[in-house]
Design an enzyme around this catalytic site. Structure first.
Site, PDB file in Angstrom:
ATOM      1  N   GLY A 208      16.392 -26.556 -34.102  1.00  0.00           N
ATOM      2  CA  GLY A 208      15.633 -25.471 -33.475  1.00  0.00           C
ATOM      3  C   GLY A 208      16.348 -24.145 -33.575  1.00  0.00           C
ATOM      4  O   GLY A 208      17.320 -24.006 -34.313  1.00  0.00           O
ATOM      5  N   ASN A 209      15.855 -23.168 -32.846  1.00  0.00           N
ATOM      6  CA  ASN A 209      16.472 -21.843 -32.840  1.00  0.00           C
ATOM      7  C   ASN A 209      16.301 -21.218 -31.457  1.00  0.00           C
ATOM      8  O   ASN A 209      15.654 -21.789 -30.587  1.00  0.00           O
ATOM      9  CB  ASN A 209      15.861 -20.971 -33.944  1.00  0.00           C
ATOM     10  CG  ASN A 209      14.380 -20.749 -33.749  1.00  0.00           C
ATOM     11  OD1 ASN A 209      13.958 -20.074 -32.821  1.00  0.00           O
ATOM     12  ND2 ASN A 209      13.561 -21.356 -34.619  1.00  0.00           N
ATOM     13  N   ARG A 210      16.886 -20.048 -31.257  1.00  0.00           N
ATOM     14  CA  ARG A 210      16.962 -19.449 -29.933  1.00  0.00           C
ATOM     15  C   ARG A 210      15.821 -18.488 -29.612  1.00  0.00           C
ATOM     16  O   ARG A 210      15.908 -17.735 -28.649  1.00  0.00           O
ATOM     17  CB  ARG A 210      18.284 -18.675 -29.788  1.00  0.00           C
ATOM     18  CG  ARG A 210      19.496 -19.548 -29.786  1.00  0.00           C
ATOM     19  CD  ARG A 210      20.742 -18.683 -29.629  1.00  0.00           C
ATOM     20  NE  ARG A 210      21.957 -19.453 -29.825  1.00  0.00           N
ATOM     21  CZ  ARG A 210      22.520 -20.203 -28.885  1.00  0.00           C
ATOM     22  NH1 ARG A 210      21.970 -20.281 -27.694  1.00  0.00           N
ATOM     23  NH2 ARG A 210      23.620 -20.870 -29.156  1.00  0.00           N
TER      24      ARG A 210
END
Ligand code: C5P
Length: 247
Positions: free
Chosen positions: A29-31
């Site tokens: 995932g990512n932020r």
């Protein structure tokens, strides 16, 4: 801009960060918080547009702040985002790709939880040795933004304005703009909002500052301020383009 000038228009906004499953409990995932996309959706709705937000993962509470008339289509992966954005865009006047989309996904999703590599006993010595760390093969996701330009979902002859975001690094505005301009030309979006990240001078000083480029890489506007102010400036550019008022 006049409130209500987007009445009768359909604006599709992708927001949040995709999650690419590895097994039933793990993902890449990512932020992304989803805040910039939701601010754009809110600004477009305030001017009377019908708004669809295709939302990958957003931080808690971010989607709850959308005005109630905004339609939310929840998705998880880049492939789901791709399908949902293209489905929503069949009658869209503008699509804003504010989501952080994973460029790659695990090539295979395990249907049971992956186990930590077991210790195995080496031949002879009896000493346990660890196997090499596992390698996760990745498959490439489609570039959704570029696909909206090369293969528009809208088939009734009307143009859909395509807007992208790009976070670029560089030591100076010039570097960031050169990278942004190359990306603008490569992706072909009508507008690309370039965000300087990791720049210690110029427009990157401000937490939310974008330079907006056209498909040829030429600067058309700058906007800075809160995410809401940047969103309102982008929606103003979108409204101007949709009404034929080019800045
Ligand atoms: O190439 P880069 O990831 O910097 O481009 C960012 C822009 O492209 C964003 O608008 C993002 O939503 C979009 N994008 C996309 N599909 C991908 C990767 C990025 O639509 N696979």
């Amino acid at each position: 801009g006049t409130p209500g000038d987007l009445a009768g228009r359909h604006v599709v906004v992708s927001a949040g960060g995709t999650r690419e499953p590895l097994d039933p409990v793990r993902y890449l995932g990512n932020r992304s918080s989803g805040r910039q996309g939701c601010a754009i959706a809110t600004a477009a709705a305030a001017r009377g547009a019908r708004v669809t937000v295709v939302s990958a993962h957003a931080e808690p509470g971010v989607l709850a702040e959308l005005p109630p008339q905004v339609d939310i289509v929840p998705v998880t992966t880049a492939m789901e985002l791709h399908d949902a954005v293209r489905a929503a865009a069949v009658d869209a006047d503008a699509v804003v790709m504010a989501a952080a989309v994973a460029d790659f996904r695990p090539a295979e999703v395990a249907d049971t939880k992956l186990k930590k590599h077991s210790l195995r006993t080496s031949g002879g010595t009896g000493e346990p040795v660890r196997q090499a760390a596992p390698v996760i093969p990745l498959a490439e996701n489609p570039d959704i933004l570029a696909g909206l330009v090369t293969d528009p979902p809208r088939q009734d002859g009307e143009h859909t304005l395509v807007v992208g975001f790009a976070a670029e690094t560089g030591d100076a505005d010039g570097d960031v703009l050169a990278h942004g301009a190359a990306k603008a030309r490569r992706k072909g979006a009508d507008l690309l909002a370039v965000n300087a990240v990791g720049t210690d001078q110029g427009f990157g000083d401000v937490p939310n500052a974008v330079v907006v480029l056209d498909a040829g890489g030429t600067e058309v506007a700058r906007a800075q301020g809160t995410k809401q102010e940047v969103a309102e400036a982008l929606v103003e550019l979108i409204a101007a383009r949709l009404s034929g008022r080019h800045p």
